[in-house]
Design an enzyme around this catalytic site. Structure first.
Site, PDB file in Angstrom:
ATOM      1  N   SER A 121      29.422  32.739  35.734  1.00  0.00           N
ATOM      2  CA  SER A 121      30.266  31.707  36.330  1.00  0.00           C
ATOM      3  C   SER A 121      29.805  30.319  35.917  1.00  0.00           C
ATOM      4  O   SER A 121      28.606  30.073  35.748  1.00  0.00           O
ATOM      5  CB  SER A 121      30.220  31.818  37.862  1.00  0.00           C
ATOM      6  OG  SER A 121      30.856  30.706  38.469  1.00  0.00           O
ATOM      7  N   GLN A 141      32.541  32.342  32.064  1.00  0.00           N
ATOM      8  CA  GLN A 141      33.737  31.916  32.791  1.00  0.00           C
ATOM      9  C   GLN A 141      33.740  30.399  32.918  1.00  0.00           C
ATOM     10  O   GLN A 141      32.750  29.787  33.313  1.00  0.00           O
ATOM     11  CB  GLN A 141      33.760  32.555  34.182  1.00  0.00           C
ATOM     12  CG  GLN A 141      34.911  32.089  35.074  1.00  0.00           C
ATOM     13  CD  GLN A 141      34.517  30.914  35.965  1.00  0.00           C
ATOM     14  OE1 GLN A 141      33.340  30.685  36.222  1.00  0.00           O
ATOM     15  NE2 GLN A 141      35.509  30.159  36.417  1.00  0.00           N
ATOM     16  N   TYR A 143      35.447  26.976  34.503  1.00  0.00           N
ATOM     17  CA  TYR A 143      36.316  26.174  35.358  1.00  0.00           C
ATOM     18  C   TYR A 143      36.595  24.865  34.626  1.00  0.00           C
ATOM     19  O   TYR A 143      35.721  24.323  33.956  1.00  0.00           O
ATOM     20  CB  TYR A 143      35.648  25.877  36.708  1.00  0.00           C
ATOM     21  CG  TYR A 143      35.720  27.003  37.704  1.00  0.00           C
ATOM     22  CD1 TYR A 143      36.948  27.497  38.137  1.00  0.00           C
ATOM     23  CD2 TYR A 143      34.565  27.548  38.247  1.00  0.00           C
ATOM     24  CE1 TYR A 143      37.012  28.515  39.074  1.00  0.00           C
ATOM     25  CE2 TYR A 143      34.626  28.562  39.192  1.00  0.00           C
ATOM     26  CZ  TYR A 143      35.857  29.049  39.598  1.00  0.00           C
ATOM     27  OH  TYR A 143      35.926  30.054  40.517  1.00  0.00           O
ATOM     28  N   THR A 169      39.372  30.393  34.133  1.00  0.00           N
ATOM     29  CA  THR A 169      39.999  30.622  35.434  1.00  0.00           C
ATOM     30  C   THR A 169      41.050  29.546  35.677  1.00  0.00           C
ATOM     31  O   THR A 169      40.755  28.356  35.625  1.00  0.00           O
ATOM     32  CB  THR A 169      38.954  30.602  36.559  1.00  0.00           C
ATOM     33  OG1 THR A 169      38.038  31.687  36.345  1.00  0.00           O
ATOM     34  CG2 THR A 169      39.612  30.770  37.922  1.00  0.00           C
ATOM     35  N   LYS A 246      42.179  34.039  33.297  1.00  0.00           N
ATOM     36  CA  LYS A 246      41.991  34.754  34.565  1.00  0.00           C
ATOM     37  C   LYS A 246      42.754  34.050  35.688  1.00  0.00           C
ATOM     38  O   LYS A 246      42.641  32.839  35.856  1.00  0.00           O
ATOM     39  CB  LYS A 246      40.506  34.824  34.921  1.00  0.00           C
ATOM     40  CG  LYS A 246      40.201  35.537  36.237  1.00  0.00           C
ATOM     41  CD  LYS A 246      38.701  35.626  36.462  1.00  0.00           C
ATOM     42  CE  LYS A 246      38.369  36.328  37.772  1.00  0.00           C
ATOM     43  NZ  LYS A 246      38.660  35.468  38.942  1.00  0.00           N
ATOM     44  N   HIS A 270      42.161  36.213  42.708  1.00  0.00           N
ATOM     45  CA  HIS A 270      40.863  35.638  43.058  1.00  0.00           C
ATOM     46  C   HIS A 270      40.251  36.353  44.269  1.00  0.00           C
ATOM     47  O   HIS A 270      39.560  35.745  45.085  1.00  0.00           O
ATOM     48  CB  HIS A 270      40.998  34.138  43.351  1.00  0.00           C
ATOM     49  CG  HIS A 270      39.836  33.318  42.885  1.00  0.00           C
ATOM     50  ND1 HIS A 270      39.850  32.596  41.720  1.00  0.00           N
ATOM     51  CD2 HIS A 270      38.604  33.100  43.426  1.00  0.00           C
ATOM     52  CE1 HIS A 270      38.712  31.956  41.564  1.00  0.00           C
ATOM     53  NE2 HIS A 270      37.928  32.261  42.590  1.00  0.00           N
ATOM     54  N   ASP A 301      41.769  42.492  38.268  1.00  0.00           N
ATOM     55  CA  ASP A 301      40.712  41.979  39.133  1.00  0.00           C
ATOM     56  C   ASP A 301      41.261  41.860  40.545  1.00  0.00           C
ATOM     57  O   ASP A 301      42.449  41.633  40.733  1.00  0.00           O
ATOM     58  CB  ASP A 301      40.276  40.598  38.628  1.00  0.00           C
ATOM     59  CG  ASP A 301      39.311  39.902  39.572  1.00  0.00           C
ATOM     60  OD1 ASP A 301      38.162  40.353  39.672  1.00  0.00           O
ATOM     61  OD2 ASP A 301      39.709  38.912  40.215  1.00  0.00           O
ATOM     62  N   GLY A 303      39.872  43.445  44.529  1.00  0.00           N
ATOM     63  CA  GLY A 303      39.956  44.614  45.387  1.00  0.00           C
ATOM     64  C   GLY A 303      39.374  45.885  44.828  1.00  0.00           C
ATOM     65  O   GLY A 303      39.385  46.919  45.518  1.00  0.00           O
ATOM     66  N   ARG A 305      37.018  48.699  44.276  1.00  0.00           N
ATOM     67  CA  ARG A 305      35.895  49.161  45.082  1.00  0.00           C
ATOM     68  C   ARG A 305      35.395  50.544  44.686  1.00  0.00           C
ATOM     69  O   ARG A 305      34.348  50.976  45.158  1.00  0.00           O
ATOM     70  CB  ARG A 305      36.293  49.203  46.578  1.00  0.00           C
ATOM     71  CG  ARG A 305      36.679  47.851  47.157  1.00  0.00           C
ATOM     72  CD  ARG A 305      35.474  46.928  47.287  1.00  0.00           C
ATOM     73  NE  ARG A 305      35.818  45.627  47.852  1.00  0.00           N
ATOM     74  CZ  ARG A 305      36.133  44.551  47.133  1.00  0.00           C
ATOM     75  NH1 ARG A 305      36.157  44.633  45.806  1.00  0.00           N
ATOM     76  NH2 ARG A 305      36.398  43.405  47.705  1.00  0.00           N
ATOM     77  N   GLY A 324      33.843  42.479  41.709  1.00  0.00           N
ATOM     78  CA  GLY A 324      33.113  41.316  42.173  1.00  0.00           C
ATOM     79  C   GLY A 324      32.221  41.565  43.365  1.00  0.00           C
ATOM     80  O   GLY A 324      31.046  41.882  43.224  1.00  0.00           O
ATOM     81  N   ARG A 325      32.769  41.431  44.565  1.00  0.00           N
ATOM     82  CA  ARG A 325      31.954  41.477  45.786  1.00  0.00           C
ATOM     83  C   ARG A 325      30.984  42.657  45.852  1.00  0.00           C
ATOM     84  O   ARG A 325      29.859  42.491  46.333  1.00  0.00           O
ATOM     85  CB  ARG A 325      32.860  41.484  47.025  1.00  0.00           C
ATOM     86  CG  ARG A 325      33.511  40.137  47.339  1.00  0.00           C
ATOM     87  CD  ARG A 325      34.294  40.247  48.638  1.00  0.00           C
ATOM     88  NE  ARG A 325      34.977  39.018  49.008  1.00  0.00           N
ATOM     89  CZ  ARG A 325      36.249  38.727  48.694  1.00  0.00           C
ATOM     90  NH1 ARG A 325      36.968  39.596  47.975  1.00  0.00           N
ATOM     91  NH2 ARG A 325      36.792  37.601  49.081  1.00  0.00           N
TER      92      ARG A 325
END
Length: 373
Positions: A121, A141, A143, A169, A246, A270, A301, A303, A305, A324-325
């Site tokens: 990031s 990535q 910004y 992004t 993205k 996101h 991207d 959700g 899991r 991600g998470r």
């Protein structure tokens, strides 16, 4: 607010390792300060987009094939132009030292061990040079900053560090209103900084105010909300790296991205952290795939899991997915070992899902029939 100490809360010797990403999430929740957990898990507005992402993925069912004559399934292939042990990349996520002192370095080592791309990031808490030095496949990535010279400097640094792709992004003209952070008056501790943007720790992101997110204040100062297609074309002319866009949900935008020279689009809302009424990413995916017609890579991207979610993305026409998470939960649980455990869970679940669906390889997975229920 304090970030967690290096002491692990992962299961001790002889204890059962977490069997699912949900198990890892539960362990991370015990480990993290409440405001850091809210920063990681929170979404924008009423957070309904996060629930919609999960419901939409669960609603994609696949018709398995049988009698395919194999007891093995390969998860290996290519993601954009990078070799990968499975069609998955670690999504770009900011300020990972909030989760563990080794932050992105630990996550990047985990990605290297499982042979998947790690996306650095712009707001990483270690520099792109430090993270790339870990080895493995690294993407950067970007910004869009208010200072265009600073944008170009980041791109040049990413190229020099050996990054294999650039991920721009485009869904953050401003940070979505994340009410958990607002209510917590969330700010960064002094030791956690945006390492790619300079050494000064005393930024707006570190100044706590009741009823405000300091991170949102900082990004509002740093990010340029006026990024346009002209800016994307300008960037395309200045880098030879594969360029992924993205934050695309509308197929018309996907086509424009390809026309502007993008090598791939990442269908993403996101993770429910931006537009609070956005369509679930997996719902938007088939129309984007159809619109680009094979002219660029398409990744999913938001959700993701399980390994079955990656298989769902392939069956719907994607070339792969980002996660991600779950990596952050693994990092909080046990640093590099925890993040690696998450990636290994996803890889093993994908291999099992391929076998149960009658797919010896990723090409067969893309021929499965998806049914939305």
């Amino acid at each position: 607010m304090t970030s967690p100490s290096p002491t692990s809360s992962a299961p001790g010797p002889g204890a059962e390792a977490p069997l699912t990403v949900a198990d890892v999430a539960e362990l991370a929740a015990r480990r993290l300060p409440a405001d850091v957990l809210d920063f990681v898990n929170g979404g924008s507005g009423d957070e309904s987009v996060q629930a919609a992402n999960r419901a939409a993925l669960d609603g994609v069912r696949l018709v398995p094939r049988v009698l395919v004559g194999t007891d093995e399934a390969s998860t290996s292939g290519r993601l954009v132009r990078s070799a990968a042990g499975m069609p998955l990349a670690v999504a770009p996520m900011a300020y990972q030292r909030l989760l563990h002192p080794e932050g992105e370095l630990a996550s990047a080592r985990a990605a290297r061990a499982v042979d998947v791309p790690f996306v650095v990031s712009t707001l990483s808490s270690y520099s792109v040079e430090e993270i790339a030095a870990v080895g493995g496949t690294v993407w950067f990535q970007l910004y869009w900053l208010r200072d265009r010279d600073a944008v170009l400097d980041l791109v040049c640094r990413a190229e020099k560090a050996g990054c294999e792709a650039l991920v721009v992004t485009v869904d953050v003209p401003l940070m979505g209103r994340r009410l958990r952070d607002v209510r917590n008056g969330f700010s960064l501790p002094p030791q956690v900084t945006a390492a790619n943007l300079g050494p000064a720790p005393d930024t707006a992101a570190h100044r706590r105010e009741d009823g405000r997110s300091a991170v949102a204040t900082h990004t509002a100062q740093a990010f340029d909300p006026a990024l346009s297609w002209e800016g994307l074309a300008w960037l395309r002319e200045r880098t030879s790296l594969p360029l992924l866009v993205k934050g695309v949900l509308d197929p018309r935008d996907a086509v424009r991205a390809v026309d502007a020279g993008a090598d791939g689009v990442i269908v993403s809302n996101h993770g429910g952290r931006q537009f609070a009424a956005a369509v679930p990413s997996v719902t938007a995916l088939p129309r984007v795939v159809e619109a680009v017609g094979g002219r660029c890579a398409v990744l999913l991207d938001s959700g993701v899991r399980t390994g079955a979610d990656v298989l769902r993305a392939l069956a719907l026409g994607a070339d792969g997915a980002l996660c991600g998470r779950p990596l952050l939960w693994g990092l909080a649980m046990d640093g590099e070992a925890g993040a690696r455990h998450v990636l290994e869970l996803l890889r093993d679940e994908l291999r099992e899902s391929l076998l149960l669906a009658g797919c010896p390889d990723l090409a067969a997975a893309r021929r499965l029939e998806p049914v939305v229920v």
